[in-house]
Motif scaffolding. Structure first.
Motif, PDB file in Angstrom:
ATOM      1  N   LEU A  21       7.733   9.272   7.014  1.00 55.89           N
ATOM      2  CA  LEU A  21       7.330   8.012   7.637  1.00 55.89           C
ATOM      3  C   LEU A  21       8.529   7.076   7.800  1.00 55.89           C
ATOM      4  O   LEU A  21       8.700   6.436   8.839  1.00 55.89           O
ATOM      5  N   MET A  22       9.355   6.991   6.789  1.00 56.82           N
ATOM      6  CA  MET A  22      10.522   6.119   6.866  1.00 56.82           C
ATOM      7  C   MET A  22      11.480   6.579   7.960  1.00 56.82           C
ATOM      8  O   MET A  22      12.153   5.765   8.593  1.00 56.82           O
ATOM      9  N   VAL A 111       7.343  -1.110  13.530  1.00 56.09           N
ATOM     10  CA  VAL A 111       6.755  -0.101  12.652  1.00 56.09           C
ATOM     11  C   VAL A 111       7.429  -0.236  11.298  1.00 56.09           C
ATOM     12  O   VAL A 111       8.655  -0.129  11.199  1.00 56.09           O
ATOM     13  N   GLU A 112       6.627  -0.493  10.275  1.00 61.85           N
ATOM     14  CA  GLU A 112       7.198  -0.753   8.958  1.00 61.85           C
ATOM     15  C   GLU A 112       6.459   0.021   7.878  1.00 61.85           C
ATOM     16  O   GLU A 112       5.227   0.124   7.920  1.00 61.85           O
ATOM     17  N   VAL A 113       7.210   0.523   6.929  1.00 66.60           N
ATOM     18  CA  VAL A 113       6.631   1.153   5.748  1.00 66.60           C
ATOM     19  C   VAL A 113       6.636   0.136   4.618  1.00 66.60           C
ATOM     20  O   VAL A 113       7.693  -0.388   4.250  1.00 66.60           O
ATOM     21  N   PHE A 120       2.136   3.557  -0.776  1.00 65.64           N
ATOM     22  CA  PHE A 120       2.852   3.142   0.427  1.00 65.64           C
ATOM     23  C   PHE A 120       1.906   3.254   1.615  1.00 65.64           C
ATOM     24  O   PHE A 120       0.897   3.964   1.573  1.00 65.64           O
ATOM     25  N   VAL A 121       2.235   2.540   2.683  1.00 57.99           N
ATOM     26  CA  VAL A 121       1.468   2.633   3.918  1.00 57.99           C
ATOM     27  C   VAL A 121       2.397   2.287   5.068  1.00 57.99           C
ATOM     28  O   VAL A 121       3.290   1.439   4.932  1.00 57.99           O
ATOM     29  N   CYS A 122       2.217   2.957   6.191  1.00 62.17           N
ATOM     30  CA  CYS A 122       3.001   2.684   7.387  1.00 62.17           C
ATOM     31  C   CYS A 122       2.106   1.940   8.370  1.00 62.17           C
ATOM     32  O   CYS A 122       0.979   2.382   8.659  1.00 62.17           O
ATOM     33  N   SER A 123       2.593   0.833   8.887  1.00 59.46           N
ATOM     34  CA  SER A 123       1.791   0.017   9.794  1.00 59.46           C
ATOM     35  C   SER A 123       2.546  -0.280  11.080  1.00 59.46           C
ATOM     36  O   SER A 123       3.781  -0.294  11.106  1.00 59.46           O
ATOM     37  N   GLY A 124       1.789  -0.541  12.127  1.00 58.93           N
ATOM     38  CA  GLY A 124       2.346  -0.980  13.400  1.00 58.93           C
ATOM     39  C   GLY A 124       1.876  -2.396  13.656  1.00 58.93           C
ATOM     40  O   GLY A 124       0.663  -2.640  13.704  1.00 58.93           O
TER      41      GLY A 124
END
Length: 273
Positions: A21-22, A111-113, A120-124
């Motif tokens: 994700l990162m 887009v940030e982790v 952890f979570v990845c969001s837009g």
């Protein structure tokens, strides 16, 4: 009770997912929430002065039963001291590779982790400035439709991911939450650190300490932050609370209670003349 989880260690599979994700993210934010019983000591040790903090007023928008939250969608607006208003439509989780090139190239999209101990979570996130002509204060007071506070691009992003039949103008106001945000620059780690205190109407509070970095710097930033916080006696293995979730759950409960009270009042028999 506040929504919180004990921070477990990440599994090998979770670490692999986090790294993937990162690799597709624009930024990484490392977060830690300080247990409420330790907050005063943490503030003193870090020498944080509340008079240096920026005041923010945060509003969320959702249905009383939180249909957006269940769909992974967060709609938010803020009034920020000295900066003006902004609005956000956020989707989480997201997979960076599945986001359209058009959206990735948008100036307001990121887009940030978000990584914290044990998760952890990845969001837009699609963010925009709200002009004073359609400001947050007037909109939440009902002086103009909610949709007017969001750009055409934000409305399209919302409509793509919102549950069927839930329009922006159908949403209820959940808030406000008062927030104190303070930026400081510890010499030990050489990067900006942010402390946020979220003050909830039930007199509970969340103190979150965070720092942002480029994905390539995340491992080094995490080690530096861990050493820095530990040196100030801050527990890194305590309960981790989610600011947005706590706010949504509090105001959802309040809206449901108000609706139930209104129904009860309507159902009461009219006294005889």
């Amino acid at each position: 009770m506040p929504a919180a989880v004990i921070a477990p260690a990440l599994s090998d599979d979770e670490l692999v997912e986090l790294l993937q994700l990162m690799g597709g993210a624009d930024s990484v934010e490392l977060k830690l929430t300080v247990p409420e019983a330790q907050q005063r000591a943490a503030v003193q040790s870090l020498q944080l002065d509340p008079l240096d903090a920026q005041i923010r007023q945060v509003f969320f928008f959702d249905t009383p039963d939180l249909k957006l939250n269940k769909a992974g969608l967060v709609v938010r607006a803020r009034r920020v001291q000295g900066k003006g208003d902004d609005s956000v439509v956020k989707l989480r989780p997201v997979v960076p590779e599945q986001i359209s090139d058009e959206l990735r190239q948008s100036e307001g999209f990121n887009v940030e982790v978000d990584a914290m101990p044990g998760g952890f979570v990845c969001s837009g996130t699609l963010k925009a400035v709200v002009p004073s002509s359609r400001g947050v204060k007037e909109t939440v007071a009902g002086e103009r439709p909610l949709r007017k506070m969001f750009t055409k691009e934000q409305r399209a992003f919302y409509e793509e991911h919102a549950p069927e039949g839930v329009a922006l103008d159908d949403l209820s106001v959940l808030g406000p939450i008062f927030v104190l945000k303070l930026r400081f620059f510890p010499k030990d780690i050489g990067r900006k650190v942010v402390a946020e205190v979220w003050l909830y109407p039930d007199d509970s509070r969340i103190l979150e300490i965070s720092t942002k970095c480029a994905p390539r710097d995340a491992a080094n930033a995490a080690i530096q932050a861990r050493v820095f916080l530990s040196s100030h006696g801050i527990d890194l293995s305590g309960e981790q609370a989610t600011k947005t979730k706590r706010a949504l759950e509090f105001f959802s409960k309040k809206l449901k209670a108000e609706a139930k009270a209104a129904q009860t009042k309507t159902a009461e028999p009219t006294p005889a003349a």
